[in-house]
Scaffold this motif. Structure first.
Motif, PDB file in Angstrom:
ATOM      1  N   ALA A  24       0.839  -1.199   0.000  1.00  0.00           N
ATOM      2  CA  ALA A  24       0.000   0.000   0.000  1.00  0.00           C
ATOM      3  C   ALA A  24       0.873   1.247   0.000  1.00  0.00           C
ATOM      4  CB  ALA A  24      -0.914  -0.005   1.214  1.00  0.00           C
ATOM      5  N   PRO A  25       0.425   2.331  -0.637  1.00  0.00           N
ATOM      6  CA  PRO A  25       1.228   3.559  -0.654  1.00  0.00           C
ATOM      7  C   PRO A  25       1.301   4.181   0.736  1.00  0.00           C
ATOM      8  CG  PRO A  25      -0.936   3.960  -1.620  1.00  0.00           C
ATOM      9  CD  PRO A  25      -0.832   2.477  -1.404  1.00  0.00           C
ATOM     10  N   ARG A  26       2.473   4.700   1.076  1.00  0.00           N
ATOM     11  CA  ARG A  26       2.632   5.404   2.355  1.00  0.00           C
ATOM     12  C   ARG A  26       3.468   6.650   2.139  1.00  0.00           C
ATOM     13  NH1 ARG A  26       7.341   4.640   5.362  1.00  0.00           N
ATOM     14  NH2 ARG A  26       8.871   3.195   4.462  1.00  0.00           N
ATOM     15  N   LEU A  27       3.348   7.577   3.064  1.00  0.00           N
ATOM     16  CA  LEU A  27       4.026   8.862   2.963  1.00  0.00           C
ATOM     17  C   LEU A  27       5.349   8.866   3.709  1.00  0.00           C
ATOM     18  CD1 LEU A  27       1.052  11.309   3.589  1.00  0.00           C
ATOM     19  CD2 LEU A  27       2.224  10.940   1.413  1.00  0.00           C
ATOM     20  N   VAL A  28       6.330   9.536   3.114  1.00  0.00           N
ATOM     21  CA  VAL A  28       7.609   9.781   3.764  1.00  0.00           C
ATOM     22  C   VAL A  28       7.929  11.259   3.568  1.00  0.00           C
ATOM     23  CG1 VAL A  28      10.080   9.302   3.730  1.00  0.00           C
ATOM     24  CG2 VAL A  28       8.463   7.437   3.382  1.00  0.00           C
ATOM     25  N   ALA A  29       8.141  11.984   4.668  1.00  0.00           N
ATOM     26  CA  ALA A  29       8.486  13.409   4.554  1.00  0.00           C
ATOM     27  C   ALA A  29       9.875  13.548   3.941  1.00  0.00           C
ATOM     28  CB  ALA A  29       8.427  14.072   5.920  1.00  0.00           C
ATOM     29  N   ASN A  30       9.997  14.447   2.977  1.00  0.00           N
ATOM     30  CA  ASN A  30      11.285  14.669   2.322  1.00  0.00           C
ATOM     31  C   ASN A  30      11.970  15.919   2.880  1.00  0.00           C
ATOM     32  OD1 ASN A  30      13.450  14.708   0.471  1.00  0.00           O
ATOM     33  ND2 ASN A  30      12.259  15.948  -0.964  1.00  0.00           N
ATOM     34  N   GLU A  31      11.354  17.067   2.708  1.00  0.00           N
ATOM     35  CA  GLU A  31      11.931  18.296   3.214  1.00  0.00           C
ATOM     36  C   GLU A  31      10.836  19.337   3.328  1.00  0.00           C
ATOM     37  OE1 GLU A  31      14.971  18.958   0.314  1.00  0.00           O
ATOM     38  OE2 GLU A  31      13.678  20.187  -0.964  1.00  0.00           O
ATOM     39  N   MET A  32      11.178  20.474   3.917  1.00  0.00           N
ATOM     40  CA  MET A  32      10.201  21.549   4.063  1.00  0.00           C
ATOM     41  C   MET A  32      10.849  22.884   3.768  1.00  0.00           C
ATOM     42  SD  MET A  32       9.668  21.491   8.186  1.00  0.00           S
ATOM     43  CE  MET A  32      11.072  21.364   9.321  1.00  0.00           C
ATOM     44  N   ALA A  33      10.018  23.851   3.408  1.00  0.00           N
ATOM     45  CA  ALA A  33      10.484  25.202   3.105  1.00  0.00           C
ATOM     46  C   ALA A  33       9.673  26.180   3.937  1.00  0.00           C
ATOM     47  CB  ALA A  33      10.320  25.502   1.617  1.00  0.00           C
ATOM     48  N   PRO A  34      10.336  27.064   4.703  1.00  0.00           N
ATOM     49  CA  PRO A  34       9.629  27.983   5.592  1.00  0.00           C
ATOM     50  C   PRO A  34       9.147  29.240   4.865  1.00  0.00           C
ATOM     51  CG  PRO A  34      11.979  28.296   5.852  1.00  0.00           C
ATOM     52  CD  PRO A  34      11.804  27.195   4.827  1.00  0.00           C
ATOM     53  N   ARG A  35       8.307  29.040   3.861  1.00  0.00           N
ATOM     54  CA  ARG A  35       7.893  30.134   2.978  1.00  0.00           C
ATOM     55  C   ARG A  35       6.894  29.577   1.971  1.00  0.00           C
ATOM     56  NH1 ARG A  35      10.220  28.144  -1.398  1.00  0.00           N
ATOM     57  NH2 ARG A  35      12.304  27.205  -1.321  1.00  0.00           N
ATOM     58  N   PRO A  36       6.246  30.430   1.179  1.00  0.00           N
ATOM     59  CA  PRO A  36       5.515  29.923   0.018  1.00  0.00           C
ATOM     60  C   PRO A  36       6.459  29.137  -0.888  1.00  0.00           C
ATOM     61  CG  PRO A  36       4.886  32.184   0.456  1.00  0.00           C
ATOM     62  CD  PRO A  36       6.067  31.877   1.356  1.00  0.00           C
ATOM     63  N   HIS A  37       5.878  28.336  -1.760  1.00  0.00           N
ATOM     64  CA  HIS A  37       6.684  27.372  -2.512  1.00  0.00           C
ATOM     65  C   HIS A  37       6.295  27.372  -3.985  1.00  0.00           C
ATOM     66  CE1 HIS A  37       8.154  23.210  -3.539  1.00  0.00           C
ATOM     67  NE2 HIS A  37       9.133  23.597  -2.739  1.00  0.00           N
ATOM     68  N   ASN A  38       7.274  27.032  -4.810  1.00  0.00           N
ATOM     69  CA  ASN A  38       7.065  26.941  -6.259  1.00  0.00           C
ATOM     70  C   ASN A  38       5.840  26.090  -6.601  1.00  0.00           C
ATOM     71  OD1 ASN A  38       9.558  26.539  -8.924  1.00  0.00           O
ATOM     72  ND2 ASN A  38       7.403  27.052  -9.038  1.00  0.00           N
ATOM     73  N   SER A  39       5.652  24.985  -5.877  1.00  0.00           N
ATOM     74  CA  SER A  39       4.530  24.090  -6.187  1.00  0.00           C
ATOM     75  C   SER A  39       3.185  24.694  -5.809  1.00  0.00           C
ATOM     76  CB  SER A  39       4.709  22.747  -5.461  1.00  0.00           C
ATOM     77  OG  SER A  39       4.634  22.902  -4.053  1.00  0.00           O
ATOM     78  N   GLY A  40       3.182  25.825  -5.089  1.00  0.00           N
ATOM     79  CA  GLY A  40       1.934  26.475  -4.717  1.00  0.00           C
ATOM     80  C   GLY A  40       1.588  27.681  -5.561  1.00  0.00           C
ATOM     81  N   HIS A  41       2.354  27.940  -6.614  1.00  0.00           N
ATOM     82  CA  HIS A  41       2.082  29.123  -7.434  1.00  0.00           C
ATOM     83  C   HIS A  41       0.738  29.049  -8.148  1.00  0.00           C
ATOM     84  CE1 HIS A  41       5.888  30.505  -6.341  1.00  0.00           C
ATOM     85  NE2 HIS A  41       6.598  30.266  -7.425  1.00  0.00           N
ATOM     86  N   TYR A  42       0.266  27.853  -8.429  1.00  0.00           N
ATOM     87  CA  TYR A  42      -1.029  27.694  -9.098  1.00  0.00           C
ATOM     88  C   TYR A  42      -2.157  28.330  -8.286  1.00  0.00           C
ATOM     89  CZ  TYR A  42      -2.605  24.404  -5.634  1.00  0.00           C
ATOM     90  OH  TYR A  42      -3.021  23.861  -4.448  1.00  0.00           O
ATOM     91  N   THR A  43      -1.951  28.485  -6.957  1.00  0.00           N
ATOM     92  CA  THR A  43      -3.017  28.997  -6.093  1.00  0.00           C
ATOM     93  C   THR A  43      -3.433  30.416  -6.472  1.00  0.00           C
ATOM     94  OG1 THR A  43      -1.460  29.813  -4.398  1.00  0.00           O
ATOM     95  CG2 THR A  43      -2.241  27.539  -4.176  1.00  0.00           C
ATOM     96  N   ILE A  44      -2.544  31.171  -7.125  1.00  0.00           N
ATOM     97  CA  ILE A  44      -2.880  32.533  -7.552  1.00  0.00           C
ATOM     98  C   ILE A  44      -4.065  32.517  -8.504  1.00  0.00           C
ATOM     99  CG2 ILE A  44      -2.034  34.560  -8.806  1.00  0.00           C
ATOM    100  CD1 ILE A  44       0.792  33.796  -7.876  1.00  0.00           C
ATOM    101  N   ASP A  45      -4.116  31.542  -9.394  1.00  0.00           N
ATOM    102  CA  ASP A  45      -5.127  31.509 -10.447  1.00  0.00           C
ATOM    103  C   ASP A  45      -6.225  30.472 -10.233  1.00  0.00           C
ATOM    104  OD1 ASP A  45      -3.802  33.456 -12.230  1.00  0.00           O
ATOM    105  OD2 ASP A  45      -2.243  31.929 -12.336  1.00  0.00           O
ATOM    106  N   ALA A  46      -5.990  29.475  -9.355  1.00  0.00           N
ATOM    107  CA  ALA A  46      -6.944  28.366  -9.236  1.00  0.00           C
ATOM    108  C   ALA A  46      -7.667  28.316  -7.898  1.00  0.00           C
ATOM    109  CB  ALA A  46      -6.226  27.031  -9.476  1.00  0.00           C
TER     110      ALA A  46
END
Length: 378
Positions: A252-274
C-alpha cells in the motif's frame, strides 16, 4: 527579507490589500525590490539595514530559507517575525529537519549524518544505495549526489568538500507530493489541496492539482502530517512540506516526509489563479493577524515551471523570447514572468498555470503549451 520572485508575489498580494512593503536585498534588480515601496540595498546581516527595516516595517517575514537566522533574531527583538528564527534554522539544516520530522511523529527516509571520517566509516550499509546531501545551503538539486556503494559515497563526500552531510537511503518512489499549510499565531492552520509534483534534474517542472494519482485517504494524511510538523515547532506563516509516496511492506502507498520550506513554494504558485485565496494572500494574513480561511480550489490546475533554458531552445544565442503569443492563445493560460533581466539555463524565470473545467481538459491544454515551448510532455 529576500528579493526573489516569492517576495515579488508576496509584495503584490500585500499591496492588493492596501499594505506598504519593504524589501531587504543586496541586488538592485531583485524582482521583489523592483516592485516594493522601499528597497533596502544591503546584505541580510547589515546592522544599519536591519535597524531601518525594523523602523519602517510593522512585521517581518522571509521569502528565502537561507536568510541568516541571527538576522531574524535581531529583528525579533523589536518586531514580530514569522516564521521565527528557530523555525528557519530547523529548515536550513537537513539533519535538524529530519530530527524534527521524527519529533512530530512523521516518518522520513532512513538517514545518517556524515560529518567526519569516523561517521563516514560507520555509515550503515543499509543506507546504500542512497543520496548524499549537504546539510545546509542545498536546493533545486544542488549539493547532492546519488551513491551506489561505499566507494561512491567516499568520493561524493570528498567532492562536496567533506562538508557536513546527510546520507539518505534511496527509496523506490511512486510519486512526489507537497502540501502548503498556513498557520496563524493563534495556532489555527489551514491547508491547500495536495499537489502532485514532477521534478526534472532536481528542479520542479510540473504541478498538478487535484493530484491525479492520490487517493483521498492519502491526501488527508499528507495534510494532517503537514499540520503536525508546523504545530510541533509552533510555526507561524506559510510552510511547504514535500513528501515522497513509496510502497509499504504490504504494497500500500505510504508517505515519507522529504523536506520543508519555511515560505511559500514553487509548487503552490497555481493557487494565484486556481484558488479563491493564494498562498501569498495567506502569508499576508498570517503577518497581519487576519483570519485564515480554508482555501477553495475553484478550478483544476496544471503549473509549468519556466526556466531560462526556454530562451535558448535549439542552443540559439542570444536569448530569444519563447512563443508567448501562441501560448496565450490557449484558453485558461495564465503567464507569470518574474521580471528577471537575464535569462540563464536553470534559472527560474516564471511559471505558466493552466486552469480548466476538468483535470483532463486542463492537462490537455498544458501539454499543448509544452509542445509550443519545447518542454517535455508529462
Amino acid at each position: 527579507m529576500g528579493g526573489g520572485q516569492l517576495g515579488r508575489m508576496f509584495v503584490h498580494a500585500a499591496q492588493a490589500m492596501g499594505y506598504a512593503t519593504a524589501v531587504l536585498d543586496a541586488d538592485p534588480t531583485s524582482p521583489a525590490g523592483l516592485v516594493s515601496h522601499h528597497h533596502l540595498l544591503a546584505a541580510y546581516t547589515d546592522t544599519a539595514a536591519l535597524a531601518e527595516l525594523a523602523r519602517v516595517a510593522d512585521a517581518v517575514t522571509t521569502e528565502f530559507e537561507n536568510v541568516p537566522a541571527p538576522a531574524l533574531r535581531v529583528l525579533a527583538e523589536t518586531r514580530p517575525v514569522a516564521p521565527s528564527a528557530e523555525a528557519v534554522a530547523i529548515c536550513q539544516d537537513r539533519a535538524a529537519e529530519k530530527a524534527h520530522f521524527s519529533r512530530a511523529g512523521v516518518p522520513c527516509a532512513p538517514y545518517a549524518v556524515i560529518d567526519s571520517e569516523a561517521a563516514l566509516a560507520a555509515a550503515d550499509e543499509a543506507l546504500l544505495p542512497g543520496i548524499l546531501k549537504t546539510a545546509t545551503l542545498g536546493y533545486d538539486g544542488k549539493g547532492q549526489a546519488r551513491v551506489a556503494d561505499r566507494a561512491e559515497l567516499t568520493s561524493a563526500w570528498q567532492r562536496l568538500g567533506k562538508a557536513r552531510c546527510v546520507l539518505e537511503r534511496l527509496l523506490p518512489l511512486q510519486r512526489e507530493l507537497s502540501v502548503i499549510v498556513a498557520r496563524g499565531a493563534d495556532g489555527h492552520a489551514v491547508t491547500f489541496p495536495v499537489q502532485q509534483n514532477l521534478h526534472r534534474d532536481g528542479i520542479l517542472a510540473v504541478t498538478q492539482v487535484p493530484a491525479p494519482d492520490v487517493p483521498s485517504s492519502l491526501a488527508d494524511e499528507a495534510a494532517r502530517c503537514a499540520k503536525a510538523i508546523a504545530a510541533s515547532m509552533d510555526y507561524v506563516g506559510v510552510l511547504c512540506v514535500e513528501f515522497f509516496v513509496v510502497a509499504g511492506a504490504d504494497g500500500a502507498p505510504r508517505l515519507v516526509a522529504n523536506e520543508m520550506a519555511p515560505r511559500p513554494h514553487n509548487s503552490g504558485h497555481y493557487t494565484i489563479d486556481a484558488c479563491d485565496v493564494s498562498q501569498f494572500d495567506l502569508q499576508v494574513r498570517c503577518m497581519a493577524g487576519l483570519p485564515l480561511v480554508s482555501p477553495r480550489l475553484h478550478s483544476p490546475a496544471v503549473m509549468l515551471n519556466l526556466l531560462g533554458d526556454l530562451w535558448f531552445v535549439g542552443g540559439e544565442a542570444p536569448a530569444k523570447a519563447p512563443r508567448w503569443v501562441e501560448v496565450l492563445a490557449l484558453p485558461g493560460a495564465h503567464l507569470h514572468l518574474y521580471g528577471k533581466t537575464d535569462a540563464r539555463p536553470g534559472r527560474k524565470m516564471g511559471h505558466l498555470t493552466f486552469t480548466g473545467a476538468t483535470p483532463e481538459d486542463t492537462r490537455a491544454l498544458a501539454l499543448k503549451a509544452c509542445a509550443l515551448l519545447g518542454l517535455p510532455a508529462f
